[in-house]
Design a protein around this motif. Structure first.
Motif, PDB file in Angstrom:
ATOM      1  N   MET A 123       0.838  -1.193   0.000  1.00 28.25           N
ATOM      2  CA  MET A 123       0.000   0.000   0.000  1.00 28.25           C
ATOM      3  C   MET A 123       0.871   1.240   0.000  1.00 28.25           C
ATOM      4  SD  MET A 123      -2.841  -1.237   2.792  1.00 28.25           S
ATOM      5  CE  MET A 123      -1.684  -1.420   4.109  1.00 28.25           C
ATOM      6  N   TYR A 124       0.307   2.318  -0.541  1.00 28.30           N
ATOM      7  CA  TYR A 124       1.007   3.594  -0.562  1.00 28.30           C
ATOM      8  C   TYR A 124       0.159   4.613   0.188  1.00 28.30           C
ATOM      9  CZ  TYR A 124       2.972   7.972  -2.218  1.00 28.30           C
ATOM     10  OH  TYR A 124       3.526   9.216  -2.286  1.00 28.30           O
ATOM     11  N   SER A 125       0.819   5.424   1.002  1.00 25.01           N
ATOM     12  CA  SER A 125       0.136   6.483   1.734  1.00 25.01           C
ATOM     13  C   SER A 125       0.542   7.834   1.158  1.00 25.01           C
ATOM     14  CB  SER A 125       0.491   6.435   3.216  1.00 25.01           C
ATOM     15  OG  SER A 125      -0.001   7.584   3.862  1.00 25.01           O
ATOM     16  N   PRO A 126      -0.390   8.550   0.511  1.00 26.23           N
ATOM     17  CA  PRO A 126      -0.048   9.880   0.006  1.00 26.23           C
ATOM     18  C   PRO A 126       0.179  10.891   1.131  1.00 26.23           C
ATOM     19  CG  PRO A 126      -2.365   9.391  -0.419  1.00 26.23           C
ATOM     20  CD  PRO A 126      -1.753   8.170   0.169  1.00 26.23           C
ATOM     21  N   LYS A 152       3.691   9.783   2.222  1.00 27.51           N
ATOM     22  CA  LYS A 152       4.505   9.567   1.010  1.00 27.51           C
ATOM     23  C   LYS A 152       5.448   8.371   1.183  1.00 27.51           C
ATOM     24  CE  LYS A 152       4.408  14.368  -0.586  1.00 27.51           C
ATOM     25  NZ  LYS A 152       3.209  14.762  -0.007  1.00 27.51           N
ATOM     26  N   LYS A 153       4.914   7.300   1.772  1.00 27.53           N
ATOM     27  CA  LYS A 153       5.693   6.086   2.007  1.00 27.53           C
ATOM     28  C   LYS A 153       4.906   4.872   1.547  1.00 27.53           C
ATOM     29  CE  LYS A 153       8.183   7.753   6.059  1.00 27.53           C
ATOM     30  NZ  LYS A 153       8.424   7.543   7.493  1.00 27.53           N
ATOM     31  N   THR A 154       5.652   3.814   1.272  1.00 31.58           N
ATOM     32  CA  THR A 154       5.058   2.537   0.908  1.00 31.58           C
ATOM     33  C   THR A 154       5.046   1.629   2.133  1.00 31.58           C
ATOM     34  OG1 THR A 154       5.863   2.772  -1.343  1.00 31.58           O
ATOM     35  CG2 THR A 154       5.260   0.564  -0.643  1.00 31.58           C
ATOM     36  N   TYR A 155       3.936   0.950   2.333  1.00 29.96           N
ATOM     37  CA  TYR A 155       3.773   0.026   3.451  1.00 29.96           C
ATOM     38  C   TYR A 155       3.342  -1.323   2.906  1.00 29.96           C
ATOM     39  CZ  TYR A 155       3.599   4.266   6.299  1.00 29.96           C
ATOM     40  OH  TYR A 155       3.880   5.462   6.899  1.00 29.96           O
ATOM     41  N   ARG A 156       3.551  -2.345   3.702  1.00 32.09           N
ATOM     42  CA  ARG A 156       3.019  -3.646   3.332  1.00 32.09           C
ATOM     43  C   ARG A 156       2.367  -4.265   4.561  1.00 32.09           C
ATOM     44  NH1 ARG A 156       8.389  -4.329   4.197  1.00 32.09           N
ATOM     45  NH2 ARG A 156       8.836  -6.164   5.433  1.00 32.09           N
ATOM     46  N   ILE A 157       1.304  -4.959   4.284  1.00 34.63           N
ATOM     47  CA  ILE A 157       0.607  -5.671   5.341  1.00 34.63           C
ATOM     48  C   ILE A 157       0.694  -7.144   4.982  1.00 34.63           C
ATOM     49  CG2 ILE A 157      -1.696  -5.448   4.356  1.00 34.63           C
ATOM     50  CD1 ILE A 157      -2.307  -4.750   7.492  1.00 34.63           C
TER      51      ILE A 157
END
Length: 147
Positions: free
Chosen positions: A79-82, A85-90
């Protein structure tokens, strides 16, 4: 020859004493209290799994991150959070579902997880979870998919 009658103390009386009855009552009450506590604990464990599942949903659906799904696989979602401005993974890690950044660190979102799967269904992110006690939870999260 005269026989002497020996007189012994007659302090011991056959029967059920009051103190014995009280001790039996206390042991019985303690046994029933222990059983009731175990039943309540088992019920609370199921409730706790549902509460944790809703907490997990509130994190991924929150305005704090406004996640957009970049990639969705059955074993993990990227997932990306605008906002940040970072990419995350679950993903599932050992017996938990964790939210991790692109590099280091993670936050346990769900614990006691036996099985989890993410899929894109009806334009939403579908999360299916089975906990260690066999309890199942499922939810649709209306998150945009980033192409």
């Amino acid at each position: 020859m005269k026989q002497k009658l020996s007189v012994s103390k007659v302090d011991t009386r056959p029967g059920y004493l009051l103190i014995e009855g009280l001790i039996t009552l206390v042991i019985g009450v303690f046994a029933i209290w222990t059983i009731m506590t175990m039943i309540v604990y088992a019920g609370n464990e199921k409730k706790q799994n549902v509460i944790n599942f809703h907490s997990y949903l509130s994190i991924i659906e929150s305005d704090r991150y406004r996640f957009e799904i970049k990639q969705c696989q059955p074993s993990k979602c990227v997932m990306y959070s605008p906002v940040t401005k970072k990419t995350y993974r679950i993903e599932r890690y050992e017996n938990m579902v964790r939210l991790a950044g692109a590099y280091k660190g993670h936050v346990p979102s769900l614990t006691n997880v036996q099985w989890v799967r993410w899929t894109k269904s009806r334009g939403c992110l579908r999360t299916d979870v089975t906990f260690d006690n066999g309890q199942k939870c499922s939810a649709y999260s209306k998150l945009p998919f980033k192409d």
